[in-house]
Design a protein around this motif. Sequence first.
Motif, PDB file in Angstrom:
ATOM      1  N   THR A 151      10.774 -38.569  60.578  1.00 21.78           N
ATOM      2  CA  THR A 151       9.377 -38.886  60.271  1.00 21.78           C
ATOM      3  C   THR A 151       8.974 -40.125  61.056  1.00 21.78           C
ATOM      4  N   ILE A 152       7.721 -40.175  61.466  1.00 18.97           N
ATOM      5  CA  ILE A 152       7.210 -41.365  62.153  1.00 18.97           C
ATOM      6  C   ILE A 152       6.285 -42.172  61.244  1.00 18.97           C
ATOM      7  N   GLY A 153       6.330 -41.893  59.950  1.00 16.24           N
ATOM      8  CA  GLY A 153       5.573 -42.720  59.019  1.00 16.24           C
ATOM      9  C   GLY A 153       4.785 -41.965  57.973  1.00 16.24           C
ATOM     10  N   GLY A 154       4.664 -40.653  58.138  1.00 13.21           N
ATOM     11  CA  GLY A 154       3.978 -39.858  57.139  1.00 13.21           C
ATOM     12  C   GLY A 154       2.468 -40.016  57.187  1.00 13.21           C
ATOM     13  N   GLY A 155       1.811 -39.456  56.187  1.00 13.40           N
ATOM     14  CA  GLY A 155       0.370 -39.591  56.042  1.00 13.40           C
ATOM     15  C   GLY A 155      -0.417 -38.809  57.072  1.00 13.40           C
ATOM     16  N   CYS A 156      -1.703 -39.151  57.147  1.00 16.39           N
ATOM     17  CA  CYS A 156      -2.618 -38.418  58.035  1.00 16.39           C
ATOM     18  C   CYS A 156      -2.279 -38.624  59.508  1.00 16.39           C
ATOM     19  N   ALA A 157      -1.786 -39.803  59.866  1.00 18.47           N
ATOM     20  CA  ALA A 157      -1.449 -40.064  61.268  1.00 18.47           C
ATOM     21  C   ALA A 157      -0.344 -39.133  61.735  1.00 18.47           C
ATOM     22  N   GLU A 158       0.695 -39.001  60.925  1.00 17.76           N
ATOM     23  CA  GLU A 158       1.781 -38.096  61.298  1.00 17.76           C
ATOM     24  C   GLU A 158       1.281 -36.659  61.360  1.00 17.76           C
ATOM     25  N   ASN A 159       0.435 -36.283  60.424  1.00 15.43           N
ATOM     26  CA  ASN A 159      -0.108 -34.927  60.429  1.00 15.43           C
ATOM     27  C   ASN A 159      -0.911 -34.656  61.709  1.00 15.43           C
ATOM     28  N   GLU A 160      -1.633 -35.672  62.177  1.00  9.79           N
ATOM     29  CA  GLU A 160      -2.392 -35.534  63.426  1.00  9.79           C
ATOM     30  C   GLU A 160      -1.452 -35.303  64.607  1.00  9.79           C
ATOM     31  N   ILE A 161      -0.366 -36.066  64.655  1.00  9.12           N
ATOM     32  CA  ILE A 161       0.604 -35.918  65.740  1.00  9.12           C
ATOM     33  C   ILE A 161       1.274 -34.551  65.665  1.00  9.12           C
ATOM     34  N   ILE A 162       1.567 -34.089  64.471  1.00 10.53           N
ATOM     35  CA  ILE A 162       2.160 -32.757  64.319  1.00 10.53           C
ATOM     36  C   ILE A 162       1.230 -31.693  64.888  1.00 10.53           C
ATOM     37  N   GLY A 163      -0.077 -31.864  64.668  1.00 13.53           N
ATOM     38  CA  GLY A 163      -1.042 -30.932  65.243  1.00 13.53           C
ATOM     39  C   GLY A 163      -0.980 -30.918  66.759  1.00 13.53           C
ATOM     40  N   TYR A 164      -0.881 -32.103  67.367  1.00 16.51           N
ATOM     41  CA  TYR A 164      -0.744 -32.171  68.824  1.00 16.51           C
ATOM     42  C   TYR A 164       0.540 -31.469  69.277  1.00 16.51           C
ATOM     43  N   ALA A 165       1.624 -31.687  68.521  1.00 16.63           N
ATOM     44  CA  ALA A 165       2.918 -31.095  68.889  1.00 16.63           C
ATOM     45  C   ALA A 165       2.852 -29.568  68.836  1.00 16.63           C
ATOM     46  N   ARG A 166       2.210 -29.044  67.814  1.00 16.05           N
ATOM     47  CA  ARG A 166       2.101 -27.588  67.705  1.00 16.05           C
ATOM     48  C   ARG A 166       1.281 -27.008  68.859  1.00 16.05           C
ATOM     49  N   ALA A 167       0.253 -27.744  69.278  1.00 14.15           N
ATOM     50  CA  ALA A 167      -0.540 -27.296  70.422  1.00 14.15           C
ATOM     51  C   ALA A 167       0.307 -27.295  71.690  1.00 14.15           C
ATOM     52  N   MET A 168       1.164 -28.298  71.852  1.00 20.26           N
ATOM     53  CA  MET A 168       2.050 -28.354  73.015  1.00 20.26           C
ATOM     54  C   MET A 168       3.019 -27.176  73.022  1.00 20.26           C
TER      55      MET A 168
END
Length: 340
Positions: free
Chosen positions: A284-301
Amino acid sequence: MNHVLQLLSASEDISRYRTAVIIDGPQAGARAIEAPGIAEGPDDRDADFFKAHWEEVFRDESDGMKHIDGCRVFVETVGAPDEMVICGGGHVSIPVIRIAKMTGFHVTVLEDRPLFAGHARDAGADEVLLDAFEKSLEKVAGSDRSYYVILTRGHRFDMICLQDLLAKRHAYIGMIGSRARVARAKTILEEQGFSRRLLDTLHSPIGLGIGAETPAEIAVAIMAEIIAERSALRKSSGFPEDIIQGLVREGSKILVTIIERHGSAPRSIGTKMLVMDDGTFAGTIGGGCAENEIIGYARAMLMDEQACIRIAEADMTPGADDDGMVCGGRIQVLMEKITT
């Protein structure tokens, strides 16, 4: 990245390995690894840059971002799991084992009683050495990632363990006991030739002074002190075991690494997370909405066949309380697609 993965997955001691990744420029995403005793060269893609600048990249032991020949290069110590050796498998040891496992330690317990050795195994210890303490201590090598916790059933056994462990490399030694008993022990050990400077590094009575009474409370006090010590000593977050295991799994995944941190962002530079193509995660890089945003970018990649590397930012400050991001701050992450 493949030659880096081969070393990480095949080597037992990666505590001194260091790796570098080019952040931008025509060779962005190229990695190299410096492994003592192993002549590890860069692959074809990154040969030009690392052959030209190898000494600049790895000449000192500093971790973090370096600016070399107009490119940013992120360098970090790979690191091995921190090791905790607990002498004794009694009532306090059991919650210490559990919390230590939760916080990323590889836990070894030394115990000479079969019943208590069994309790330590049941609590989740990675290894339990059932033998006289003198014999088990011979199997403890020691390193600058070793944290020793002495919780035996008696002062005589405490002293046996302390005398041996003081002579080994370590990051931390803590021993349970009253202040008077600890003072007497230090006097005896000083008379035996141990330096006062070394003895003063002993954390005893062990743990933070939080008024702990029950075994669970004492374990919290002990682990709080150890976590504070580890945070002060840590060079970088490195590659935890769950990240390495995820990296060598078949399939595509995105390795997310924090490369910049500002304000009160909760996780340190070098912290990693893996986003797998099967929808699972590691780290985890910290959880919360910020991590969820990064996960969205990762899925797009993962869906983009052309994507190899990306730099992304997550700002946790505006409306942090409203969005559930209680820490605030801002992080910049490196996102690398890896296929195995």
